[in-house]
Design a protein around this motif. Structure first.
Motif, PDB file in Angstrom:
ATOM      1  N   ALA A   1       0.828  -1.213   0.000  1.00 33.32           N
ATOM      2  CA  ALA A   1       0.000   0.000   0.000  1.00 33.32           C
ATOM      3  C   ALA A   1       0.860   1.260   0.000  1.00 33.32           C
ATOM      4  O   ALA A   1       0.509   2.258  -0.624  1.00 33.32           O
ATOM      5  N   LYS A   2       1.983   1.190   0.686  1.00 31.58           N
ATOM      6  CA  LYS A   2       2.868   2.361   0.760  1.00 31.58           C
ATOM      7  C   LYS A   2       3.779   2.488  -0.454  1.00 31.58           C
ATOM      8  O   LYS A   2       4.448   3.503  -0.620  1.00 31.58           O
ATOM      9  N   SER A   3       3.797   1.472  -1.317  1.00 35.49           N
ATOM     10  CA  SER A   3       4.722   1.476  -2.447  1.00 35.49           C
ATOM     11  C   SER A   3       4.281   2.375  -3.598  1.00 35.49           C
ATOM     12  O   SER A   3       5.105   2.844  -4.375  1.00 35.49           O
ATOM     13  N   HIS A   4       2.980   2.599  -3.724  1.00 34.96           N
ATOM     14  CA  HIS A   4       2.479   3.417  -4.834  1.00 34.96           C
ATOM     15  C   HIS A   4       1.076   3.902  -4.505  1.00 34.96           C
ATOM     16  O   HIS A   4       0.287   3.185  -3.895  1.00 34.96           O
ATOM     17  N   ARG A   5       0.782   5.078  -4.923  1.00 36.01           N
ATOM     18  CA  ARG A   5      -0.508   5.706  -4.657  1.00 36.01           C
ATOM     19  C   ARG A   5      -1.687   4.851  -5.144  1.00 36.01           C
ATOM     20  O   ARG A   5      -2.713   4.744  -4.476  1.00 36.01           O
ATOM     21  N   THR A   6      -1.535   4.232  -6.302  1.00 37.58           N
ATOM     22  CA  THR A   6      -2.615   3.408  -6.843  1.00 37.58           C
ATOM     23  C   THR A   6      -2.817   2.157  -6.004  1.00 37.58           C
ATOM     24  O   THR A   6      -3.941   1.771  -5.702  1.00 37.58           O
ATOM     25  N   VAL A   7      -1.736   1.527  -5.635  1.00 39.73           N
ATOM     26  CA  VAL A   7      -1.813   0.299  -4.838  1.00 39.73           C
ATOM     27  C   VAL A   7      -2.364   0.604  -3.451  1.00 39.73           C
ATOM     28  O   VAL A   7      -3.037  -0.229  -2.843  1.00 39.73           O
ATOM     29  N   GLU A   8      -2.108   1.792  -2.960  1.00 36.74           N
ATOM     30  CA  GLU A   8      -2.608   2.189  -1.650  1.00 36.74           C
ATOM     31  C   GLU A   8      -4.128   2.004  -1.569  1.00 36.74           C
ATOM     32  O   GLU A   8      -4.650   1.472  -0.594  1.00 36.74           O
ATOM     33  N   GLY A   9      -4.823   2.393  -2.610  1.00 38.50           N
ATOM     34  CA  GLY A   9      -6.272   2.245  -2.625  1.00 38.50           C
ATOM     35  C   GLY A   9      -6.718   0.794  -2.657  1.00 38.50           C
ATOM     36  O   GLY A   9      -7.733   0.431  -2.062  1.00 38.50           O
ATOM     37  N   LEU A  10      -5.938  -0.056  -3.331  1.00 38.21           N
ATOM     38  CA  LEU A  10      -6.289  -1.475  -3.400  1.00 38.21           C
ATOM     39  C   LEU A  10      -6.195  -2.161  -2.042  1.00 38.21           C
ATOM     40  O   LEU A  10      -6.931  -3.098  -1.760  1.00 38.21           O
ATOM     41  N   PHE A  11      -5.269  -1.700  -1.221  1.00 38.90           N
ATOM     42  CA  PHE A  11      -5.060  -2.322   0.087  1.00 38.90           C
ATOM     43  C   PHE A  11      -5.569  -1.452   1.231  1.00 38.90           C
ATOM     44  O   PHE A  11      -5.123  -1.596   2.364  1.00 38.90           O
ATOM     45  N   ASP A  12      -6.502  -0.586   0.941  1.00 40.92           N
ATOM     46  CA  ASP A  12      -7.112   0.247   1.977  1.00 40.92           C
ATOM     47  C   ASP A  12      -8.119  -0.604   2.750  1.00 40.92           C
ATOM     48  O   ASP A  12      -9.092  -1.101   2.173  1.00 40.92           O
ATOM     49  N   PRO A  13      -7.894  -0.801   4.056  1.00 40.85           N
ATOM     50  CA  PRO A  13      -8.814  -1.639   4.850  1.00 40.85           C
ATOM     51  C   PRO A  13     -10.275  -1.164   4.805  1.00 40.85           C
ATOM     52  O   PRO A  13     -11.184  -1.968   4.984  1.00 40.85           O
TER      53      PRO A  13
END
Length: 120
Positions: free
Chosen positions: A40-52
């Protein structure tokens, strides 16, 4: 491709071991959660995918036994030392992912340049 996959798997296992050297009282469930947090911290887009708040993964978390079994499954190697569950394919075009998303959630396809940018 197989060599790159073996190296990636070896690196993942080394990071797994390092995690437990630093956190000896934790288990594989904690490792998975820490991995999702790192992703989630690796990229802004991925952050949304792993948002609890938005990912159902966090509603039904695996037990530590299930987390251990899941990791063992994906890291399994055959008698030849090759990864058993290998989905890499140098000829695989990931456009189908965009098509799937479009069919389910969107009205129009994204531009081809966006595909190339996101698949880097």
């Amino acid at each position: 491709m197989a060599l790159r996959l073996r190296r990636s798997l070896t690196e993942a296992q080394e990071r797994h071991e390092d995690f437990f050297r630093q956190n000896p009282s934790l288990n594989d469930r904690h490792w998975l959660l820490a991995s999702f947090d790192a992703l989630a911290k690796s990229h802004r887009t991925v952050e949304g995918l792993f948002d609890p708040a938005h990912n159902p993964l966090f509603e039904v978390l695996a037990s530590y036994e299930a987390a251990t079994a899941l990791l063992a499954f994906w890291r399994e190697r055959g008698a030849d030392g090759e990864v058993v569950h290998d989905f890499t394919d140098p000829d695989l075009d990931t456009r189908f992912l965009g098509d799937l998303y479009q069919d389910q959630f969107c009205c129009c396809p994204g531009p081809i340049w966006a595909d190339h940018l996101l698949s880097r």
